[in-house]
Structures are given as structure tokens and as C-alpha cells.
Design a protein around this motif. Structure first.
Motif, PDB file in Angstrom:
ATOM      1  N   GLY A 166       4.774  -1.339  -5.397  1.00 48.14           N
ATOM      2  CA  GLY A 166       4.502  -2.771  -5.447  1.00 48.14           C
ATOM      3  C   GLY A 166       3.184  -3.142  -6.091  1.00 48.14           C
ATOM      4  N   GLY A 167       2.423  -2.156  -6.610  1.00 52.04           N
ATOM      5  CA  GLY A 167       1.072  -2.441  -7.092  1.00 52.04           C
ATOM      6  C   GLY A 167       0.895  -2.240  -8.582  1.00 52.04           C
ATOM      7  N   GLY A 168      -0.364  -2.004  -8.983  1.00 48.00           N
ATOM      8  CA  GLY A 168      -0.684  -1.658 -10.362  1.00 48.00           C
ATOM      9  C   GLY A 168      -1.296  -2.764 -11.187  1.00 48.00           C
ATOM     10  N   CYS A 169      -1.425  -3.953 -10.607  1.00 47.97           N
ATOM     11  CA  CYS A 169      -2.054  -5.038 -11.361  1.00 47.97           C
ATOM     12  C   CYS A 169      -2.826  -5.924 -10.384  1.00 47.97           C
ATOM     13  CB  CYS A 169      -0.999  -5.850 -12.114  1.00 47.97           C
ATOM     14  SG  CYS A 169      -1.670  -6.781 -13.519  1.00 47.97           S
ATOM     15  N   ASN A 172      -8.986  -4.669  -8.655  1.00 46.74           N
ATOM     16  CA  ASN A 172     -10.268  -4.324  -9.271  1.00 46.74           C
ATOM     17  C   ASN A 172     -10.297  -2.810  -9.518  1.00 46.74           C
ATOM     18  OD1 ASN A 172     -12.955  -3.668  -9.783  1.00 46.74           O
ATOM     19  ND2 ASN A 172     -13.757  -5.165  -8.329  1.00 46.74           N
ATOM     20  N   TYR A 339     -13.240   0.205   7.892  1.00 44.69           N
ATOM     21  CA  TYR A 339     -11.959  -0.364   7.421  1.00 44.69           C
ATOM     22  C   TYR A 339     -11.335  -1.230   8.507  1.00 44.69           C
ATOM     23  CZ  TYR A 339      -7.010   0.006   5.731  1.00 44.69           C
ATOM     24  OH  TYR A 339      -5.719  -0.213   5.303  1.00 44.69           O
ATOM     25  N   PRO A 400      -3.335   7.157   6.450  1.00 47.83           N
ATOM     26  CA  PRO A 400      -2.958   6.377   7.625  1.00 47.83           C
ATOM     27  C   PRO A 400      -1.882   7.118   8.410  1.00 47.83           C
ATOM     28  CG  PRO A 400      -1.958   5.441   5.649  1.00 47.83           C
ATOM     29  CD  PRO A 400      -2.838   6.573   5.194  1.00 47.83           C
ATOM     30  N   TYR A 402       0.915   5.694   9.159  1.00 47.82           N
ATOM     31  CA  TYR A 402       2.178   5.134   8.655  1.00 47.82           C
ATOM     32  C   TYR A 402       2.897   6.175   7.794  1.00 47.82           C
ATOM     33  CZ  TYR A 402       5.233   1.746   6.323  1.00 47.82           C
ATOM     34  OH  TYR A 402       6.317   1.074   5.831  1.00 47.82           O
ATOM     35  N   PRO A 404       5.448   6.692   5.484  1.00 47.44           N
ATOM     36  CA  PRO A 404       5.623   6.811   4.031  1.00 47.44           C
ATOM     37  C   PRO A 404       4.300   6.899   3.280  1.00 47.44           C
ATOM     38  CG  PRO A 404       6.391   4.657   4.824  1.00 47.44           C
ATOM     39  CD  PRO A 404       6.080   5.469   6.030  1.00 47.44           C
ATOM     40  N   VAL A 499       5.233   5.362  -1.291  1.00 47.40           N
ATOM     41  CA  VAL A 499       4.431   4.214  -0.862  1.00 47.40           C
ATOM     42  C   VAL A 499       2.951   4.589  -0.939  1.00 47.40           C
ATOM     43  CG1 VAL A 499       3.960   2.578   1.011  1.00 47.40           C
ATOM     44  CG2 VAL A 499       6.287   3.415   0.675  1.00 47.40           C
ATOM     45  N   TRP A 501      -0.747   4.391  -0.484  1.00 46.37           N
ATOM     46  CA  TRP A 501      -1.502   3.629   0.527  1.00 46.37           C
ATOM     47  C   TRP A 501      -2.269   2.525  -0.180  1.00 46.37           C
ATOM     48  CZ3 TRP A 501      -6.313   5.959   3.436  1.00 46.37           C
ATOM     49  CH2 TRP A 501      -6.686   5.114   4.486  1.00 46.37           C
ATOM     50  N   GLN A 502      -1.934   1.288   0.135  1.00 43.35           N
ATOM     51  CA  GLN A 502      -2.627   0.169  -0.493  1.00 43.35           C
ATOM     52  C   GLN A 502      -3.783  -0.291   0.380  1.00 43.35           C
ATOM     53  OE1 GLN A 502      -0.461  -3.620  -1.485  1.00 43.35           O
ATOM     54  NE2 GLN A 502      -2.394  -4.402  -0.661  1.00 43.35           N
ATOM     55  N   GLY A 504      -7.530  -2.622   0.153  1.00 44.64           N
ATOM     56  CA  GLY A 504      -8.261  -3.552  -0.701  1.00 44.64           C
ATOM     57  C   GLY A 504      -7.444  -4.779  -1.046  1.00 44.64           C
ATOM     58  N   ALA A 505      -8.039  -5.607  -1.905  1.00 44.87           N
ATOM     59  CA  ALA A 505      -7.486  -6.934  -2.158  1.00 44.87           C
ATOM     60  C   ALA A 505      -6.470  -6.921  -3.282  1.00 44.87           C
ATOM     61  CB  ALA A 505      -8.612  -7.904  -2.498  1.00 44.87           C
ATOM     62  N   VAL A 506      -5.409  -7.705  -3.113  1.00 49.57           N
ATOM     63  CA  VAL A 506      -4.473  -8.017  -4.191  1.00 49.57           C
ATOM     64  C   VAL A 506      -4.810  -9.423  -4.652  1.00 49.57           C
ATOM     65  CG1 VAL A 506      -2.059  -8.361  -4.799  1.00 49.57           C
ATOM     66  CG2 VAL A 506      -2.696  -6.597  -3.131  1.00 49.57           C
TER      67      VAL A 506
ATOM     68  N   ASN B 132       9.867   0.037   5.778  1.00 52.01           N
ATOM     69  CA  ASN B 132      10.209   0.932   4.676  1.00 52.01           C
ATOM     70  C   ASN B 132      11.219   2.000   5.087  1.00 52.01           C
ATOM     71  OD1 ASN B 132       9.372   3.757   3.205  1.00 52.01           O
ATOM     72  ND2 ASN B 132       9.430   2.041   1.797  1.00 52.01           N
ATOM     73  N   ALA B 170       2.857   0.259  11.571  1.00 52.80           N
ATOM     74  CA  ALA B 170       1.441   0.624  11.553  1.00 52.80           C
ATOM     75  C   ALA B 170       0.588  -0.567  11.147  1.00 52.80           C
ATOM     76  CB  ALA B 170       1.207   1.819  10.618  1.00 52.80           C
ATOM     77  N   TYR B 339     -11.930 -13.200   1.836  1.00 46.71           N
ATOM     78  CA  TYR B 339     -11.047 -12.054   1.513  1.00 46.71           C
ATOM     79  C   TYR B 339     -11.691 -11.190   0.431  1.00 46.71           C
ATOM     80  CZ  TYR B 339      -6.610  -9.931  -0.294  1.00 46.71           C
ATOM     81  OH  TYR B 339      -5.606  -9.092  -0.726  1.00 46.71           O
ATOM     82  N   ASN B 343     -13.400  -7.322   0.867  1.00 45.09           N
ATOM     83  CA  ASN B 343     -12.756  -6.230   0.137  1.00 45.09           C
ATOM     84  C   ASN B 343     -13.511  -5.800  -1.114  1.00 45.09           C
ATOM     85  OD1 ASN B 343     -10.027  -5.622   1.486  1.00 45.09           O
ATOM     86  ND2 ASN B 343     -10.094  -7.856   1.444  1.00 45.09           N
ATOM     87  N   TYR B 402      -1.056 -12.069  -8.774  1.00 46.39           N
ATOM     88  CA  TYR B 402      -0.172 -10.929  -9.061  1.00 46.39           C
ATOM     89  C   TYR B 402       1.292 -11.391  -9.014  1.00 46.39           C
ATOM     90  CZ  TYR B 402       1.791  -6.237  -8.618  1.00 46.39           C
ATOM     91  OH  TYR B 402       2.516  -5.085  -8.806  1.00 46.39           O
ATOM     92  N   VAL B 499       8.073  -8.182  -3.341  1.00 47.98           N
ATOM     93  CA  VAL B 499       6.780  -7.584  -2.980  1.00 47.98           C
ATOM     94  C   VAL B 499       6.016  -8.550  -2.065  1.00 47.98           C
ATOM     95  CG1 VAL B 499       4.598  -6.639  -3.837  1.00 47.98           C
ATOM     96  CG2 VAL B 499       6.688  -6.316  -5.178  1.00 47.98           C
ATOM     97  N   TRP B 501       3.238 -10.068  -0.102  1.00 47.73           N
ATOM     98  CA  TRP B 501       1.787  -9.895  -0.282  1.00 47.73           C
ATOM     99  C   TRP B 501       1.230  -9.131   0.913  1.00 47.73           C
ATOM    100  CZ3 TRP B 501      -2.107 -14.548   0.038  1.00 47.73           C
ATOM    101  CH2 TRP B 501      -3.377 -14.138  -0.390  1.00 47.73           C
ATOM    102  N   GLN B 502       0.724  -7.957   0.670  1.00 50.51           N
ATOM    103  CA  GLN B 502       0.172  -7.158   1.760  1.00 50.51           C
ATOM    104  C   GLN B 502      -1.327  -7.395   1.873  1.00 50.51           C
ATOM    105  OE1 GLN B 502       0.546  -2.710   1.826  1.00 50.51           O
ATOM    106  NE2 GLN B 502      -1.564  -2.983   2.519  1.00 50.51           N
ATOM    107  N   VAL B 506      -3.498  -0.990   6.795  1.00 48.73           N
ATOM    108  CA  VAL B 506      -2.355  -0.124   7.088  1.00 48.73           C
ATOM    109  C   VAL B 506      -2.909   1.035   7.891  1.00 48.73           C
ATOM    110  CG1 VAL B 506      -0.555   1.321   6.107  1.00 48.73           C
ATOM    111  CG2 VAL B 506      -1.241  -0.778   4.931  1.00 48.73           C
ATOM    112  N   MET B 507      -2.486   1.171   9.124  1.00 49.62           N
ATOM    113  CA  MET B 507      -3.117   2.141  10.031  1.00 49.62           C
ATOM    114  C   MET B 507      -2.329   3.444  10.091  1.00 49.62           C
ATOM    115  SD  MET B 507      -5.713   0.355  11.022  1.00 49.62           S
ATOM    116  CE  MET B 507      -6.413   1.053  12.511  1.00 49.62           C
TER     117      MET B 507
END
Ligand SMILES: [Ca+2]
Ligand SMILES: [Ca+2]
Ligand SMILES: [Ca+2]
Ligand SMILES: [Ca+2]
Ligand SMILES: [Ca+2]
Lengths: 507, 507
Positions: A166-169, A172, A339, A400, A402, A404, A499, A501-502, A504-506, B132, B170, B339, B343, B402, B499, B501-502, B506-507
Motif C-alpha cells: 500500500g505504500g511507496g509514495c 519522506n 514510538y 512488531p 503483528y 504479516p 506487509v 512494516w509501515q 511514519g507519516a503518509v 490481513n 496489533a 501529525y 513523525n 497519496y 488502501v 489510510w494507516q 503497528v505493534m
């Protein structure tokens, strides 16, 4: 007659009640009786423990006796508490090098020796998306090979996996979150279980493929190709070009053959998910025994899931091979505190009310139930999320809990096989690494027979031992590493559990 | 002769150069000449602007003249700066109610009227994973219907979408992150484009289905079923039970028919991704004109992507219908500042060096390029991520920039159709809502002809006008809402772009 208790380690001075025990019941036939009621799953003393002496379970200290405890007495909150004995500066004091078997006695398996000397257990091609925007194209390409006959002439290729996410863009690139994502993508691209890679981007994403390749030290070649949808002229043209690119790899990828390889080349991910009250006394210790065997044969076993060892990190730093290893672990614990604080999350591994009712007294004991699935030898190395694993023996990766996200980090680090203990019944799989499901209890094993590879419920019932179950798991690791499909592979799991681990900010 | 400038709004005192303009070149034939060079994409004065007067582009204030500017002069950093004129307390001063057309003149489309009075543009069944861990089962179920003949007798069902994601466990259920996830899942479950829902969990996840259903006010029924893999007895049994559950819905879902419905029932998601220097002068203003038309016909257009309007929020609060709407927008801006800080991310929408070279002078101007795709009427409501959209007219939803996370929030809020402007060429789609791709420039439109529905490049070239392109877009919205497939639907996009927004840990 089945013993009514489980002794988890030879050094322990307490045991766990298999079922509810009444006063006068035999704990060990003709030797030791309970002097008071001990509920199922609770601890009972099997030696005299003087006030101030340490109580040991899993061969580890779980706390200190607050009064004299006689054999046969119930050991719980009234007689046991945690004191500040496990201090951070006592690094390495409990480190025990692995008792390696002589080379001649070591096990082997049938694996794929790769050019870098590492050994794969599967022979996949990966289509990796740099960004969510190319996910559909990546899946269409994989579908051509997996479901539309594209691999018909290449039976030695295990499949084409689309690794989409779900990421990649909108991230930062100077942040840890971006580092974790790119390390994960690079780890899968270079996995010993992956023999050919096509990376597909959209084109305008933050995670630019050329910069990613350079940062991760990757270079294009016949078995590592890249393209973007925008440069290739859209969806249809990209799918066609991608199929052609993979077709050009098939002969080379398919030519890989399994050869006899030492078990020391195996990198095993240890994971538990959907735990229950039996996890810490059946499947986890049995997996710990299997991991001991793997390490004695020279292999590597990777514990992870930092939140689940939280509060007992000092027991692991005492087992660290070097102070640097201990310090790296503590640095990760500090990171987690920060965190959690930054995200209004709670990092609390203390036994809950329900845990206490189930017999868990201290945070050490609870964490040790998770650690129980790992080897007993010293901790050789600590890795950050998705870092390449290079050490042998018992190592730790910060992930984590979690499932996955944890397993994705381990596989990115180089794990080629996974053992996953579960009490409630987790069913997932994680291509390109086979995943072996280990049930903590027989009723769940029977109810989910299509999904569970191994039953450790006999340890609870008294018909099986930790050691025997551990040997069965180790044998299964070798068989599945050699190509036998695990149940989750038969069910075709693994296309949706990538999955990263995401954090930080989206934006 | 083609005019060498684009006037973006009748109220503007500057225009944009279509191509590089030299001194003496005609700006408007026989009326106005350039007095100095104006690079392509840069601004040129078309009226006299005295020092201290405001400069207007997009019909909005983008800053203040720092010196007297004559018609034909280049307007950039040396003559224009941003001053503190747009104060937060000037709420609502620029609010203009939408100029609604008389009922008799309003457009209609062919849509699915649902029981709650909302109108769908598609007729899908959704298989929603709570976590997931059930994603693979959800996809296997969808595959049975989409690719293995399971819908053979039900041509009026558009498909079965598996809405899978990387989260659901998690996670602290007291956090905003969990609220966003569950609001998103509930929003898709109740979308007018979704006519039957099966929610599948693993069983032991944090996001427990019964608690989720209760919290979101959902109740099981013939068209909203739930199950877990653990209760159902594993993967195979769950897939079989899920197929049976959906089979039981097919007659009812398939019986839905399109009827003539007012365009006022349409809820349009506005999105831009892969922007380029033309986005703000061609596709976005054209979409803005189409959104104006939709709003005049009584419909709803949803602007989103908070980071892209950051720094110009005061222009939107001035257009707010009520102070409460303005305050809700400012609260989201405050949230974003926090936010970003938490982050280590940067929230900075100021024109970059490249933007400035391209002709953008102020943060207001840059943000207005994004806002340009929205209607010009007053801002009727502000929604948090994935909140149900109930207002008509121009509304805003707080999302990241995004694309997949932004559109997922909009569709969860109730959007039934999407218009997506792109300069670089974004190709994605978002089931269950059709997505119309609008190209900012003709070379990209031609290069990616399989993916781009509409070309706005003629606005740049001078062969098309914002109004004409806007009318074409509006006509396409009605046609595609009525069932004509968009190109991304023809390419079967939309199974991988869900997707949520996460945010948070994530623990
Ligand atoms: Ca665990
Ligand atoms: Ca786990
Ligand atoms: Ca159909
Ligand atoms: Ca945008
Ligand atoms: Ca966007």
C-alpha cells in the motif's frame, strides 16, 4: 500414568499443571504430591525454594520467592514477585555458545545453492511493485504465469509472486519508514528463494526505482529487470513488456536444481500469532527445541516481535554474545518506547488479569513464553527491521508483533523457511518462504486440520514431550525446506501477506 | 489565431502564457502585447495592477503587487508577494451559494436507487477482510465469482470485489488509526455501489467483527453476512461457506436495475495524482468547471488531499458556508501540523525551486492549482477521513495526498464516481467506484491512450477551452455513472487500490 505436570526445562524449580490439581494429588508418581489446589496452567514448586531465592521456569529466572515455598505448593502472585535483579549492565553473563554438532553428524537438505553462497528452499520469480500504483499491473503479470499457463513449460519454477503493497509514495525519503520499505523490497529481491526479479513502478512515485537500486546496491541484469508504466506507455504495454521480460528469465531460473546442502544454510523465522494459554507450554517450547537442534546443526533461528519480549529484554541481554549485541537490543527497546509515546500507543507486556487467572505471574514469565520458541544458546546478533541476516545461531530481529509485518521483515532479512506457532489458528503463508503451522492444542489442530501442519497438543495432554515434538518439527523443517509443500503452500497462501512494516507519516 | 495566453477565470488580472512569449508578441490579438519576455507557464498581467493591489488567478487572490504592474508585464517573485491578508477570522466572507439550475433543467443518469435513498453507479458484491490474515481467503472467494464462472448466470452483478488490506490487528482500538480503518471498512460495506457484503475475519484479530459491526451501527442480514476462518474450521471450509453465502445473495443483488435518477444523487471524488506543470492550468480547471456543472445540477463534489491545500486553507475558510465548516477545516490543518511534527515529516506546500522556474510564485497559487479541480461555490461541509458524506454541493474531506489512500477515504465517504487528473499518467482504478482519467497534456494522453479517458491538453495548445473540456467531462461523468465502463475498469483496475489510510503505531 501420565504426569500431571509439565517441566519446561531441566533447570526449573517450578512446573506447570496440565490440568486442575487437588491437594494430595500426585505430581510425580510415587515422589511428589500437591499440598494445595493448583489450577490448570498454573505453577507448582517441584523443589524447595527459600524466601529470596529465584524462581526458574523455561530454565530462566521469572522472579523471586517472597516466602519459603515447599515442593507441591502453588507458586503465584502471593509467593512470587519480580525484583530488579536483571540489570542492564549485566550483559553477557548468561551467554552460552551453541553446542555445535561435529560436521560429520550434521543434517542436510535439498536446496538451491545461489551465486552468493546462500541456499534457497524455493525457486520463485518475484514481480515487485515500487508503489501501490503499479500493484494491479504486477498482479496481472503474475496471473499470466500462475493461472494462465505461462509456466507450463517450466515446472521447476515454483511460481511468479506479485509483491505488492500500500505504500511507496507520499513518504519522506529521509525517514526510517522509507528505509524500512526499501530494505524490505531489496531483501525480497535478493532472497535466496527468489531467482529472478522484475520491479515495476508507475514512474512518478517517490520511491524512484533507479535511486532505490543505487541506495540498496542493486544493479540491473538478465535476472533483475525494471520498468515503469509511464515510460512503457501504459497498462497493456507494460503487462506485455513484463511478460516478455520474465519469459526471458524462465530458462535460467528453471535451470536451478536442488542439491544436497547443509542444514547450517537454513535461516528459520520464528513466529507466533493467535496465541493462547498453551502457546508458552506446548508449541513454543517444542519449536524452541527444534530451533536448538537447528542451531546445533549450524543453522540460524530468528526470533522477532519486540513488543512480545518487552519487559524481559534484560534476560536476552544477559544472553548476548557481546556487549554490542546487548546494546543494539536495548537501543531498539528505547526506540519502541519513543514510538509508542509518539503514537499514543501502549507498550505494556505485563500479564493481564486474564493472564494472571491463567497462571502467569510476572512480565518475565509472559515474555519468556514468547522467547520459548527460540534456541537456548547465546544471542549472536540483533537486526533492525528487514536488515540482512548474516550471523549463524540464535539471532533477533526488531519487528512488531503483528504477524504479516513481522514475517515480512524476517523474510526480507533472508529467512528461507518459517515456523509459526498458533493457538487460535492462524492460517497465513508468506511466499517465497514456506510456512509451517504448529498448533498449541489438539482440538484446534483437529478443527483446522487443512491448515495445521503439526500438533503440539500432546504435550499438554501428556502423550507427547517437548523434545519429541521438537524433533518432529526439525524433521519437518528439513523436509519442507527440501521441497515438500507445507499446508499453507498447498492452499496457495502468500500472495497477500507481504506487509512491509509501515511507520511514519503518509502525506 | 490561437491566443498565446490562458485566462483561468473571468475575475483574473493575470493570465498564463501557453508558450514562451517575447517582447512585443500579441497576448490578445489587436488588443494587448507583452512588454517583456514571459516564459511558458508564467503569469502576465492583463490589467493594470497598482502596488498594494491584489493579484488574482483562478478568480482568487494569490498575493499582492509589490510595485505598479502594467498590462503585458511578467508577474513573478519580483512584483508579487504573499501578505497576511487571508486571516482565519474572515470566515465565510467569500461564500457564494451554488447557482442551482431549476429542477426541470437538471441532468439525469441511469443509476441503482438503494433502500437508503442513495444511488449507486455500479452493482458490486464486496468481500471485506477484517484483517490481513483473511485476505487470501477473501481473494479466493472473489476469484471464484470473477474468474471461475461463479457469476455466469448473473450478468447484472458487476463483480465481487475482495477488499483486503495490511491492517486490522496489533492496533490500539482507542486510537484514531483504528477509527479510520473501521470507518473505511464500514463505508465500503454501505457504499451505494455495493449491494451485498460478506465480511470475513480470521477470528483472533484486534478488529473483532461483532464489535466493529456494533460500533459502526451495522447489523447482519441476508445481504450483509459475516464469518471467521477459525469458527468455520479453516481455509477450505471458509471459502466454501463464503461462496455459499454469496450465492445466496446473487438473485437479490442481480435483481437491482438501473432507473433514471437525478444527477443530484451523484457524489464525485476529485483527485489528482502524478501532477505536472499543466495540472493547474488545463485538467484541474476543466474538472473544476465540470464540478461546477455537477453542483449546479444539485450534485456533490468532494475535494480532498489536505497537504496539497496546506498554506491556502484561509482561502477555503473564507468560502465556508458557516463558521463551523471553517473551524472544522482549521482543526484538520492543526491535526496535520501535529501529525507531521510527531513523525519528523515536513508539511510544506511552498513552491519549490522547480515550481518557481515553472512560474508558480506563492503557496496560495500552488494550492489553488490543486483547488482548481473543485467547484467555485461555497464550501458546504468538511469531513474527516472516511466520514459519511451527507451534504450536497462543494465539500472537503481530510485525506493525505497519496492517491490510493485519498480515494479510499472518498469512496468510503460515499463517492460513487471519481475524476482523476494526471499529468505524468496515473493508471489506477478504485472498485467499486468507476474512475475517469483526465490527462493534462496531449503527448501523455497519446502515449497512454489505453489508460486516459479524456484529454485536456487542448487547453494548453489553445485548441480547447476550460469550459468546453469541462462540459465534456461532465457528459462523461453522466455516461460512466450510467454504466459505460471507464478505461481503468476495462483494464480491471481496482482490486489492489483499497488502501485505508494507516496512521498510528503497528505493534
Ligand atoms: Ca506472537
Ligand atoms: Ca505475531
Ligand atoms: Ca458482469
Ligand atoms: Ca494531488
Ligand atoms: Ca493525490
Amino acid at each position: 500414568m501420565v504426569s500431571s505436570i509439565i517441566i519446561l526445562h531441566a533447570r526449573d524449580n517450578v512446573a506447570v499443571a496440565r490440568q486442575s490439581i487437588g491437594p494430595g494429588d500426585w505430581l510425580e508418581p510415587d515422589r511428589l504430591r500437591a499440598s494445595e489446589p493448583v489450577p490448570r496452567g498454573h505453577k507448582v514448586a517441584i523443589q524447595r525454594i527459600a524466601a529470596g531465592e529465584t524462581v526458574r521456569k523455561y530454565g530462566q529466572v521469572i522472579g523471586t520467592a517472597t516466602q519459603d515455598i515447599e515442593p507441591g505448593q502453588h507458586v503465584h502472585t502471593e509467593r512470587l514477585e519480580m525484583r530488579d535483579f536483571a540489570l542492564a549492565h549485566e550483559f553477557c553473563v548468561d551467554a552460552e555458545p551453541a553446542a555445535l554438532l561435529p560436521e560429520a553428524e550434521r543434517a542436510t537438505f535439498q536446496g538451491f545453492l545461489r551465486a552468493d553462497g546462500r541456499v534457497g528452499t524455493r525457486n520463485y520469480i518475484a514481480v515487485i511493485s515500487s508503489v501501490n500504483c503499479s500493484a494491479t499491473v504486477c498482479r496481472a503479470v503474475a496471473d499470466h504465469f500462475n493461472n494462465k499457463g505461462g509456466l507450463a513449460n517450466h515446472p521447476t519454477v515454483d511460481g511468479v509472486i506479485a509483491l505488492t503493497h500500500g505504500g511507496g509514495c507520499a513518504i519522506n525519503i529521509k525517514t526510517e519508514g522509507y528505509l524500512y520499505l526499501t530494505r524490505t523490497l531489496a531483501g525480497y529481491a535478493t532472497s535466496p528463494n527468489v531467482n529472478g526479479v522484475l520491479m515495476i513502478g508507475l514512474g512518478c512515485e517517490t520511491n524512484q526505482i533507479p535511486a532505490f537500486m543505487q541506495a540498496r546496491g542493486l544493479a540491473e541484469g538478465p535476472l533483475l529487470r525494471t520498468m515503469t508504466i509511464q515510460e512503457t506507455g501504459g497498462t497493456r504495454k507494460t503487462i506485455a513488456a513484463a511478460i516478455e521480460a520474465i519469459n526471458s528469465m524462465l530458462d535460467t531460473v528453471g535451470a536451478a536444481v536442488r542439491t544436497t546442502q547443509p542444514a547450517s544454510a537454513l535461516v528459520l523465522a520464528l513466529e507466533c500469532g493467535g496465541s493462547d494459554g498453551y502457546s508458552g507450554i506446548s508449541a513454543n517450547p517444542a519449536l524452541g527445541h527444534a530451533a536448538d537442534l537447528l542451531v546445533r546443526h549450524g543453522g540460524t533461528a530468528v526470533l522477532a516481535e519486540t513488543p512480545e519480549i518487552y519487559g524481559a529484554e534484560h534476560l536476552l541481554t544477559r544472553r548476548a554474545a557481546t556487549p554490542a549485541v546487548a546494546e543494539k537490543l536495548l537501543a531498539r527497546i528505547d526506540w519502541w518506547r519513543d514510538y509508542a509515546t509518539r503514537n499514543d500507543a501502549e507498550l505494556n507486556n505485563n500479564p493481564s488479569h486474564g493472564n494472571k487467572a491463567g497462571g502467569l505471574t510476572t512480565i518475565l514469565e509472559k515474555s519468556l513464553g514468547a522467547v520459548a520458541k527460540s534456541p537456548h544458546s547465546q544471542l549472536e546478533a540483533v537486526y533492525e527491521y528487514a536488515e540482512p541476516i548474516t550471523a549463524h545461531g540464535f539471532v533477533f530481529m526488531d519487528t512488531p508483533g503483528y504477524d504479516p509485518a513481522a514475517v515480512t521483515g524476517q523474510v526480507a532479512g533472508g529467512c528461507t523457511i518459517i515456523c509459526f506457532t498458533t493457538g487460535r489458528g492462524s492460517t497465513s503463508g508468506f511466499k517465497p518462504a514456506p510456512c509451517i503451522k504448529i498448533a498449541t492444542n489438539t482440538p484446534m489442530f483437529q478443527r483446522m486440520a487443512d491448515d495445521m501442519d503439526i500438533d503440539c497438543g500432546g504435550i499438554v495432554d501428556g502423550t507427547d514431550s517437548i523434545e519429541a515434538a521438537g524433533r518432529r518439527i526439525f524433521a519437518r523443517i528439513l523436509a519442507i525446506a527440501s521441497g515438500e509443500p507445507s499446508l499453507s503452500e498447498q492452499l496457495d497462501y502468500g500472495d497477500n501477506e507481504f506487509v512491509p512494516w509501515q511507520i511514519g507519516a503518509v502525506m
